[in-house]
Design a protein around this motif. Structure first.
Motif, mmCIF file in Angstrom:
data_model
loop_
_atom_site.group_PDB
_atom_site.id
_atom_site.type_symbol
_atom_site.label_atom_id
_atom_site.label_comp_id
_atom_site.label_asym_id
_atom_site.label_seq_id
_atom_site.Cartn_x
_atom_site.Cartn_y
_atom_site.Cartn_z
ATOM 1 N N THR A 125 11.957 -2.577 -38.119
ATOM 2 C CA THR A 125 10.426 -2.630 -38.028
ATOM 3 C C THR A 125 9.343 -2.939 -39.604
ATOM 4 O O THR A 125 8.718 -3.399 -39.258
ATOM 5 N N ARG A 172 14.548 -7.810 -42.678
ATOM 6 C CA ARG A 172 14.066 -7.730 -41.495
ATOM 7 C C ARG A 172 15.668 -8.125 -40.445
ATOM 8 O O ARG A 172 15.838 -9.603 -40.612
ATOM 9 N N HIS A 219 12.584 -6.408 -28.927
ATOM 10 C CA HIS A 219 11.447 -6.003 -28.536
ATOM 11 C C HIS A 219 12.543 -5.441 -27.486
ATOM 12 O O HIS A 219 12.321 -4.142 -27.471
ATOM 13 N N GLU A 268 4.522 0.102 -34.022
ATOM 14 C CA GLU A 268 3.427 -1.067 -35.393
ATOM 15 C C GLU A 268 2.203 -0.780 -35.317
ATOM 16 O O GLU A 268 2.243 -1.983 -35.857
ATOM 17 N N GLN A 324 2.753 -1.540 -38.721
ATOM 18 C CA GLN A 324 2.939 -2.354 -39.782
ATOM 19 C C GLN A 324 2.050 -2.999 -40.231
ATOM 20 O O GLN A 324 2.615 -3.612 -41.121
ATOM 21 N N ARG A 354 3.544 -7.730 -43.252
ATOM 22 C CA ARG A 354 4.525 -7.634 -41.513
ATOM 23 C C ARG A 354 2.922 -7.512 -40.602
ATOM 24 O O ARG A 354 1.951 -6.867 -41.386
ATOM 25 N N GLY A 405 1.330 -5.641 -37.645
ATOM 26 C CA GLY A 405 1.274 -5.323 -35.806
ATOM 27 C C GLY A 405 0.366 -6.012 -34.394
ATOM 28 O O GLY A 405 -0.963 -6.497 -34.901
ATOM 29 N N ASP A 437 3.397 -7.474 -29.566
ATOM 30 C CA ASP A 437 4.846 -6.612 -29.568
ATOM 31 C C ASP A 437 4.901 -4.957 -28.921
ATOM 32 O O ASP A 437 6.040 -5.067 -28.694
ATOM 33 N N LYS A 472 7.255 -4.002 -26.554
ATOM 34 C CA LYS A 472 8.071 -2.670 -26.847
ATOM 35 C C LYS A 472 8.350 -1.388 -25.524
ATOM 36 O O LYS A 472 9.441 -0.744 -25.475
#
Length: 119
Positions: free
Chosen positions: A21, A28, A38, A72, A75, A81, A83, A87, A91
């Motif tokens: 993550t 990744r 996820h 998240e 991120q 990245r 979040g 997402d 999760k």
């Protein structure tokens, strides 16, 4: 011994998810579609944590759901990245699915072992 192995696998799974993550996008690991990744990753994590700590369901939920939301959010602090709420919800859903599957499995295996009275 089996209990310790499951607990170690649960924590290792969470560490791997944190790495995947928060690592740079090039590092990744990619297995399939991100949505499915996820859900499956957190379903496995939820399942393992629930099997490792079957009497601590509140703690398991806090670890699994909390890590989904926290990772998240973290991120959003990395430069490459981002979040998203979608997402995070995938999760959380995956984690809840794994916890539910483990609880159902534990319930039915316990019920199978319990002597049933014939009336």
């Amino acid at each position: 011994m089996f209990h310790k192995l499951i607990a170690t696998a649960a924590w290792a799974c969470l560490v791997f998810i944190a790495y995947a993550t928060l690592s740079p996008i090039q590092a990744r690991p990619k297995i399939s579609s991100p949505d499915l990744e996820h859900i499956v990753a957190f379903a496995v994590t939820g399942l393992l944590f629930c099997l490792a700590y079957p009497r601590q369901i509140v703690r398991v939920c806090l670890i699994v759901v909390g890590s989904a939301v926290l990772l998240e959010y973290l991120q959003t602090l990395t430069p490459d990245r981002h979040g998203t709420l979608l997402d995070a919800s995938e999760k959380v859903f995956g984690g809840a699915l794994g916890i539910f599957a483990a609880r159902a499995s534990l319930y039915f295996s316990h019920r199978k072992r319990s002597p049933q009275s014939q009336s």
